[in-house]
Design a protein around this motif. Sequence first.
Motif, PDB file in Angstrom:
ATOM      1  N   ASP A  79       7.275 -46.418 -48.278  1.00 44.95           N
ATOM      2  CA  ASP A  79       6.234 -46.825 -47.326  1.00 44.95           C
ATOM      3  C   ASP A  79       5.886 -48.296 -47.518  1.00 44.95           C
ATOM      4  O   ASP A  79       5.749 -49.041 -46.540  1.00 44.95           O
ATOM      5  CB  ASP A  79       4.982 -45.960 -47.498  1.00 44.95           C
ATOM      6  CG  ASP A  79       5.192 -44.530 -46.999  1.00 44.95           C
ATOM      7  OD1 ASP A  79       6.232 -44.252 -46.384  1.00 44.95           O
ATOM      8  OD2 ASP A  79       4.301 -43.689 -47.237  1.00 44.95           O
TER       9      ASP A  79
ATOM     10  N   ILE B 230       7.699 -50.684 -48.965  1.00 46.91           N
ATOM     11  CA  ILE B 230       8.831 -51.556 -48.612  1.00 46.91           C
ATOM     12  C   ILE B 230       8.827 -51.818 -47.113  1.00 46.91           C
ATOM     13  O   ILE B 230       9.030 -52.944 -46.666  1.00 46.91           O
ATOM     14  CB  ILE B 230      10.164 -50.917 -49.061  1.00 46.91           C
ATOM     15  CG1 ILE B 230      10.293 -51.012 -50.587  1.00 46.91           C
ATOM     16  CG2 ILE B 230      11.359 -51.592 -48.372  1.00 46.91           C
ATOM     17  CD1 ILE B 230      11.447 -50.224 -51.155  1.00 46.91           C
ATOM     18  N   LYS B 231       8.578 -50.769 -46.349  1.00 48.17           N
ATOM     19  CA  LYS B 231       8.609 -50.915 -44.896  1.00 48.17           C
ATOM     20  C   LYS B 231       7.473 -51.791 -44.383  1.00 48.17           C
ATOM     21  O   LYS B 231       7.538 -52.298 -43.275  1.00 48.17           O
ATOM     22  CB  LYS B 231       8.566 -49.537 -44.213  1.00 48.17           C
ATOM     23  CG  LYS B 231       9.903 -48.814 -44.268  1.00 48.17           C
ATOM     24  CD  LYS B 231       9.814 -47.416 -43.699  1.00 48.17           C
ATOM     25  CE  LYS B 231      11.157 -46.726 -43.738  1.00 48.17           C
ATOM     26  NZ  LYS B 231      12.033 -47.038 -42.595  1.00 48.17           N
ATOM     27  N   GLN B 232       6.426 -51.949 -45.181  1.00 49.61           N
ATOM     28  CA  GLN B 232       5.293 -52.759 -44.730  1.00 49.61           C
ATOM     29  C   GLN B 232       5.460 -54.250 -44.976  1.00 49.61           C
ATOM     30  O   GLN B 232       5.078 -55.066 -44.137  1.00 49.61           O
ATOM     31  CB  GLN B 232       4.004 -52.288 -45.420  1.00 49.61           C
ATOM     32  CG  GLN B 232       3.454 -50.983 -44.855  1.00 49.61           C
ATOM     33  CD  GLN B 232       2.449 -50.330 -45.792  1.00 49.61           C
ATOM     34  OE1 GLN B 232       2.021 -50.928 -46.774  1.00 49.61           O
ATOM     35  NE2 GLN B 232       2.079 -49.105 -45.494  1.00 49.61           N
ATOM     36  N   THR B 233       5.982 -54.612 -46.138  1.00 46.97           N
ATOM     37  CA  THR B 233       5.871 -56.032 -46.512  1.00 46.97           C
ATOM     38  C   THR B 233       7.146 -56.735 -46.953  1.00 46.97           C
ATOM     39  O   THR B 233       7.139 -57.955 -47.047  1.00 46.97           O
ATOM     40  CB  THR B 233       4.848 -56.209 -47.674  1.00 46.97           C
ATOM     41  OG1 THR B 233       5.346 -55.541 -48.832  1.00 46.97           O
ATOM     42  CG2 THR B 233       3.481 -55.681 -47.299  1.00 46.97           C
ATOM     43  N   VAL B 234       8.202 -56.014 -47.252  1.00 48.04           N
ATOM     44  CA  VAL B 234       9.384 -56.722 -47.762  1.00 48.04           C
ATOM     45  C   VAL B 234      10.114 -57.399 -46.592  1.00 48.04           C
ATOM     46  O   VAL B 234      10.416 -56.754 -45.587  1.00 48.04           O
ATOM     47  CB  VAL B 234      10.322 -55.758 -48.520  1.00 48.04           C
ATOM     48  CG1 VAL B 234      11.561 -56.506 -49.012  1.00 48.04           C
ATOM     49  CG2 VAL B 234       9.580 -55.130 -49.700  1.00 48.04           C
TER      50      VAL B 234
END
Lengths: 138, 138, 81, 81
Positions: free
Chosen positions: A111, A113-117
């Motif tokens: 979750d 990773i999908k937001q900020t990477v």
Amino acid sequence: MRYLTDDPIDPRALVERVMRKSDGAYVLFEGVVRNHHEGKAVESIFYDAYRPMAEKEMETIVRDIEQQYPDVALAVLHRLGHLLVGDSSIAIVAASPHRAEAFAACRLMIDRIKQTVPIWKKERGPDGEEWVGWQGQC
Amino acid sequence: MRYLTDDPIDPRALVERVMRKSDGAYVLFEGVVRNHHEGKAVESIFYDAYRPMAEKEMETIVRDIEQQYPDVALAVLHRLGHLLVGDSSIAIVAASPHRAEAFAACRLMIDRIKQTVPIWKKERGPDGEEWVGWQGQC
Amino acid sequence: MKVRLLLFAVLRDIIGRAEDELALDDGATARDVWQSLRARHPELRGYAEPPMTAINESYAAPDTRLREGDELAFIPPVAGG
Amino acid sequence: MKVRLLLFAVLRDIIGRAEDELALDDGATARDVWQSLRARHPELRGYAEPPMTAINESYAAPDTRLREGDELAFIPPVAGG
């Protein structure tokens, strides 16, 4: 690169990297290129990244989650470049003495990773290609 | 036997059994023999089962969860017999177009297996051996 | 001052290059850079607000003042995983 | 009537066999079988309530009346996974 790769992902190697003799369970999440997205057919995906920043963001997230779940050991690998349907784009392993923490840490990892990477994907299908998330959401 | 085996588990084969081209993710749970349990050292575990009933219970649980999460495809394999620290006792794969359902179905599967499937384990360590769960909980 | 601008994904496609060396007035912000990109690229005109902004490989507010030698990147909506 | 009793895990260790052929009075229940096991095996005396009970490979209430040819199993606390 510790968290990014241009090669196919070997999830077994990730599992072996993290498992300790005190671990009673691990949860492995793999994201796989599927043949559809929001009603459109997908044939392949191109993954792009701001590599040094993505590595740093991954490291930050791993540390945060290992702090939140001190018994959990995490490993993560995200693939970049051209991927076909059925190829794995990401693998996350969360190993833990107990299963509840392994599930929670693995879920939180994907979750976050999908937001900020800073990783992007361009989907290609019979109708053309498109950077996912761009249209009107900038 | 579909859900039980006397041999080492190959999680990759389970993944390949369930993944469809429409699946964007799978979650794999593996339970592994760890070197401790409730403060005691563990060296090995013997798994026993009421095999035909365990097969039926597994089938019931798989059907229940696939009904609750219609997009999810499940595969499960539990190993029986003598296992050493680091050996996998169970693997569960939940494949789905979307990750939330894959996590939820995988988690529910292991929780329900631990509740009702007639499988037992005898832990062996330096202090002797013991059937887990028996003492005073019958 | 000189600032290095990195372009990724849809922004690389629109602007047609992977990076640029910018000569900016002292006190310029990431938001100023975004407005100048919008002025030159019609595909960006609808985006009055800049995307997420990174300075030297960390997220930063778009109104942060840039400094000599900074590495600036606009981060369109991420889609990893 | 004849009923086949299956024994697993700790019960197999205590009772010393994997299965038994029981000759029961008509109307006997799983609970009755458990009480007769307790009478013969001191290790079971502390367990006045029978464990989970399965008849013909399905969980059943311990007060279910057994029928000729049934396969009865007591299921000590399970520990799969």
